[in-house]
Design an enzyme around this catalytic site. Structure first.
Site, PDB file in Angstrom:
ATOM      1  CG  ASP A 170     -33.856 -55.733 -19.862  1.00  0.00           C
ATOM      2  OD1 ASP A 170     -33.685 -54.757 -20.615  1.00  0.00           O
ATOM      3  OD2 ASP A 170     -33.944 -56.912 -20.267  1.00  0.00           O
TER       4      ASP A 170
HETATM    5  N1  URA Z   1     -30.154 -58.718 -22.609  1.00  0.00           N
HETATM    6  C1  URA Z   1     -31.373 -58.662 -22.036  1.00  0.00           C
HETATM    7  O1  URA Z   1     -32.313 -59.297 -22.478  1.00  0.00           O
HETATM    8  N2  URA Z   1     -31.519 -57.878 -20.946  1.00  0.00           N
HETATM    9  C2  URA Z   1     -30.502 -57.176 -20.382  1.00  0.00           C
HETATM   10  O2  URA Z   1     -30.690 -56.492 -19.381  1.00  0.00           O
HETATM   11  C3  URA Z   1     -29.237 -57.249 -20.999  1.00  0.00           C
HETATM   12  C4  URA Z   1     -29.093 -58.032 -22.105  1.00  0.00           C
END
Ligand code: URA
Length: 233
Positions: free
Chosen positions: A101
């Site tokens: 993310d």
């Molecule tokens: N899980 C999440 O919620 N975000 C990420 O970036 C990676 C795994």
């Protein structure tokens, strides 16, 4: 390889623009102007466009310490893109092996080798990804024990038909945890903690399979993977 493909692989030209450049006599192979786009060339040939020698880039494998505020995506939106941090020719061809993310930090592997990437992300491989998690609410005592068991058994996340695969949760403090996943559903870590009524305030990926984030890399820095690291998948 055909000369027009060689040019599109090594420059910003598309194959049709490469043909036009050849027609304008801008392209030479071993010092001779070549206008036929079907001419076969390889790494032993000296191919040049407008006097500049061109070399095939080959397959690249890098690790990036992704900072917050950078997107693992191919198209520019609000944020800078992960490949824009990699100062290599044609870096837009380096695809993230499993996205993070925009606000998640840590290890992102990037490559233009689709088969290698698939070996890591294929659900059959059950490749372990390790996340360091900071939580908004304390998680301790019996609640922590319940979360450990629940994550081990699998959690049915909102909008999913299958529960998550067994995940290993280790509490490192009242607000800090390490979570090991063998799959990669969308926002999985955040959704798993949301399922137990908590909220992830910081998320960092520290390893993917046998490859750990190099601690000498500051956020935003990257390095090529060693042969051993590439060969470990
Ligand atoms: N899980 C999440 O919620 N975000 C990420 O970036 C990676 C795994």
């Amino acid at each position: 390889m055909r000369l027009d493909k060689f040019l599109s692989d090594t420059t910003d030209l598309t194959r049709s623009l490469a043909k036009k450049a050849m027609h304008r006599e801008e392209v030479m192979v071993d010092g001779v102007v070549v206008k036929n786009p079907a001419t076969q060339v390889g790494s032993s040939n000296d191919v040049s466009w407008l006097g500049q020698s061109l070399a095939l880039v080959g397959l690249r494998y890098v690790m990036l310490h992704k900072p917050s505020g950078v997107e693992c995506s191919a198209r520019r939106g609000l944020y800078p893109l992960a490949h824009e941090l990699i100062e290599l020719p044609k870096s837009e061809r380096l695809n993230p092996v499993g996205r993070l993310d925009v606000d998640t930090t840590g290890l992102v592997l990037m490559t233009d080798d689709g088969q290698w990437s698939h070996r890591i992300t294929s659900p059959k491989r059950r490749c372990e990804k390790v996340y360091e998690v900071t939580l908004d609410e304390p998680l301790e005592g019996e609640a922590a024990q319940r979360a450990i068991e629940m994550f081990q058994d699998g959690v049915l996340l909102d909008g999913e038909e299958q529960p998550t695969k067994p995940a290993e949760l280790e509490m490192l403090g009242t607000h800090r945890a390490r979570l090991v996943l063998i799959e990669g559903k969308y926002h999985q870590v955040k959704r798993m903690f949301a399922a137990i009524g908590n909220h992830v305030t910081d998320l960092h990926r520290s390893s993917i399979g046998p490859i750990a984030l190099d601690e000498t890399l500051a956020p935003g820095e990257w390095r090529h993977l060693s042969e051993e690291e590439v060969g470990s998948f």
